[in-house]
Structures are given as C-alpha cells and as structure tokens.
Write an enzyme that holds these catalytic residues in place. Structure first.
Site, PDB file in Angstrom:
ATOM      1  N   ARG A 193      -3.124  -9.963   5.426  1.00  0.00           N
ATOM      2  CA  ARG A 193      -3.682 -10.066   4.064  1.00  0.00           C
ATOM      3  C   ARG A 193      -2.610  -9.535   3.112  1.00  0.00           C
ATOM      4  O   ARG A 193      -2.286  -8.344   3.150  1.00  0.00           O
ATOM      5  CB  ARG A 193      -4.969  -9.247   3.984  1.00  0.00           C
ATOM      6  CG  ARG A 193      -5.658  -9.262   2.628  1.00  0.00           C
ATOM      7  CD  ARG A 193      -6.933  -8.426   2.672  1.00  0.00           C
ATOM      8  NE  ARG A 193      -7.639  -8.404   1.397  1.00  0.00           N
ATOM      9  CZ  ARG A 193      -7.389  -7.534   0.426  1.00  0.00           C
ATOM     10  NH1 ARG A 193      -6.463  -6.590   0.590  1.00  0.00           N
ATOM     11  NH2 ARG A 193      -8.065  -7.593  -0.718  1.00  0.00           N
TER      12      ARG A 193
ATOM     13  N   LYS B 226       0.812  -1.211   0.000  1.00  0.00           N
ATOM     14  CA  LYS B 226       0.000   0.000   0.000  1.00  0.00           C
ATOM     15  C   LYS B 226       0.852   1.271   0.000  1.00  0.00           C
ATOM     16  O   LYS B 226       2.065   1.242   0.212  1.00  0.00           O
ATOM     17  CB  LYS B 226      -0.957  -0.010   1.193  1.00  0.00           C
ATOM     18  CG  LYS B 226      -2.114  -0.983   1.010  1.00  0.00           C
ATOM     19  CD  LYS B 226      -3.138  -0.870   2.121  1.00  0.00           C
ATOM     20  CE  LYS B 226      -4.339  -1.768   1.866  1.00  0.00           C
ATOM     21  NZ  LYS B 226      -5.339  -1.683   2.950  1.00  0.00           N
TER      22      LYS B 226
END
Length: 258
Positions: free
Chosen positions: A232, A198
């Site tokens: 995740r 991210k």
C-alpha cells in the site's frame, strides 16, 4: 494498492485530494502508473489523530468512491474501522474493507463484510505496547482477528493480513515487523505491507515525510523478498518499478499476485 486520502490532515498528503475532481485526477494518475487497487481513506489515523464522526467520514468517502467506480474499472477499497462507514462505502461501489483494527473496534464490521461478500485487510493493532514477545504476540493478535472474521462468516479467501507498521509499535518493532513479513505469511493468508512514507522510514533516515520515497522503496523490495502479495503506497510508479526489478533479479514474477 494506491493510497487516496480524502482528508484535510493525513500525515503525508492531507488536503491534496479532498475535492472530488482532484481525487479523480490523482486516482487516474495512480491507475496509469500501475495501481491495481485504490484505497480511499476519510479519517487520518496518524499518531495523535483526532477521530471524526461517522457521518462526516461517510460524507468524505462515499461520493469519491461512487465517482471512482463510475469512471474506473479497478477495485476500490475503503480504509475505515467503522461499520457504518464501510457500509456506505460498499453501497457506493467499494469491494474491499481495510480495517486498521482488524475487526476488533466495531463489533458489527465482520458481519457486514461477510454479508456483502467483500474482501478485507485485517491489520495488526492494539491498545498499548505491553508485549511479552513481540513477533509471537503480533501473530497471536492477528490470529484473533482471523478468528473474529471466521466466526462472522468471512471466507478465508477474502482475508488479507497487515503487520500494522506504525501502530502500537516502537521503532525497533516496526523494523522487525517489516523484516519478519514471512512470519505473517506463515498464518496462511496473503500479506500486505503499508509502510509508505511512515515515521519508521523518517526515524531510520532522519528525513521529513517529503523525502521518504527511497526509504519506502526499500520496504517494497523487502516485501517482495518476503513474499508479500500487496504493498500500500503513495508512489505507485516508483514502487512498480522497484518490484519489477527485484523480481527480475530473483527470477520471480508472481509474488504480488494473491
């Protein structure tokens, strides 16, 4: 939790796994690398994303989930905040709903999850960043999601929490959320971290999305140290190795078992 985006526009791997055969091959690789859950997403939620309709999202995820369930013996999760999409995914064989709005966007989501007996991940999210005190406000928001879940009839042992890295947070807030994962655990539920590749990593290191594996692994190590139950990730093998080494050092081998 291995990430399987069947979208043309996801920030990291958009378009790579949109074909069912490609998606199955990627899932097989992730399972072989040690993924315990496969999370299928049909709508990109990257910053500035364009929402798609329920039918289009169902058409993307339902056939893939059905094929995954026929071929592999691992739990399948659907990454959606829409009741209709979750319903189609659960009918196709999914057993887990990963809701980026923590049951606060679609009023029928909680009742669906309760009725089907599925597990769910309630992620922190909100409209805007008007926090008074970030960590307490984030915990309060998540407590609100837990309250919605309980009112709908979802059992506590079916609930996982996610701090929502990259959603309604500044760079500094994202870093603090990762560093304070133990505060989330104080709410009494297993915690999942989803920071893989991210922008919080790209901003910290000044790197494009294709060069964020090492930064992701650092967040995975922090997740172990802060007692998370799940991560995740896109890069399953590397994450499993980082987890194993971290646990070997600290003498613990069960932090990723809920």
């Amino acid at each position: 939790m291995g990430i399987l985006n069947v979208t043309p526009d996801s920030f990291s791997d958009g378009g790579k796994w949109s074909d069912i055969d490609d998606a199955l091959r990627q899932a097989e690789r992730m399972i072989g690398d040690g993924a315990d859950i496969i999370d299928v997403g049909g709508e990109s939620t990257r910053p500035g994303y364009a929402p798609i309709g329920e039918n289009e999202e169902i058409d993307r995820v339902a056939p893939v989930i059905e094929a995954l369930c026929e071929r592999f013996d691992v739990p399948i999760s659907v990454d959606t905040y829409k009741r209709a999409v979750a319903g189609a995914a659960l009918k196709a064989g999914a057993v887990f709903v990963n809701d980026i709005w923590g049951l606060k966007r679609d009023p029928g989501m909680g009742a669906l999850i309760a009725a089907t007996g599925a597990s769910c991940c309630l992620m922190h999210n909100r409209d805007g960043m008007n926090y008074i005190d970030f960590i307490p406000d984030m915990l309060n928001d998540l407590s609100g999601s837990v309250g919605i879940a309980r009112l709908a009839g979802i059992r506590d042992d079916k609930i996982i929490l996610d701090p929502g890295v990259g959603f309604a947070k500044t760079q500094e807030m994202n870093l603090e959320a990762i560093n304070r994962l133990d505060a989330l655990r104080g709410l009494g539920f297993p915690v999942m971290l989803g920071a893989s590749r991210k922008s919080v990593i790209g901003n910290a290191l000044g790197l494009p999305v294709t060069q964020r594996v090492e930064g992701t692994l650092a967040t995975t190590v922090i997740a172990v140290l802060r007692g998370c139950s799940f991560v995740r990730v896109h890069d399953v093998l590397e994450s499993k190795r980082a987890i194993a080494m971290t646990e070997a050092i600290i003498g613990r081998s069960d932090s990723f078992r809920p």
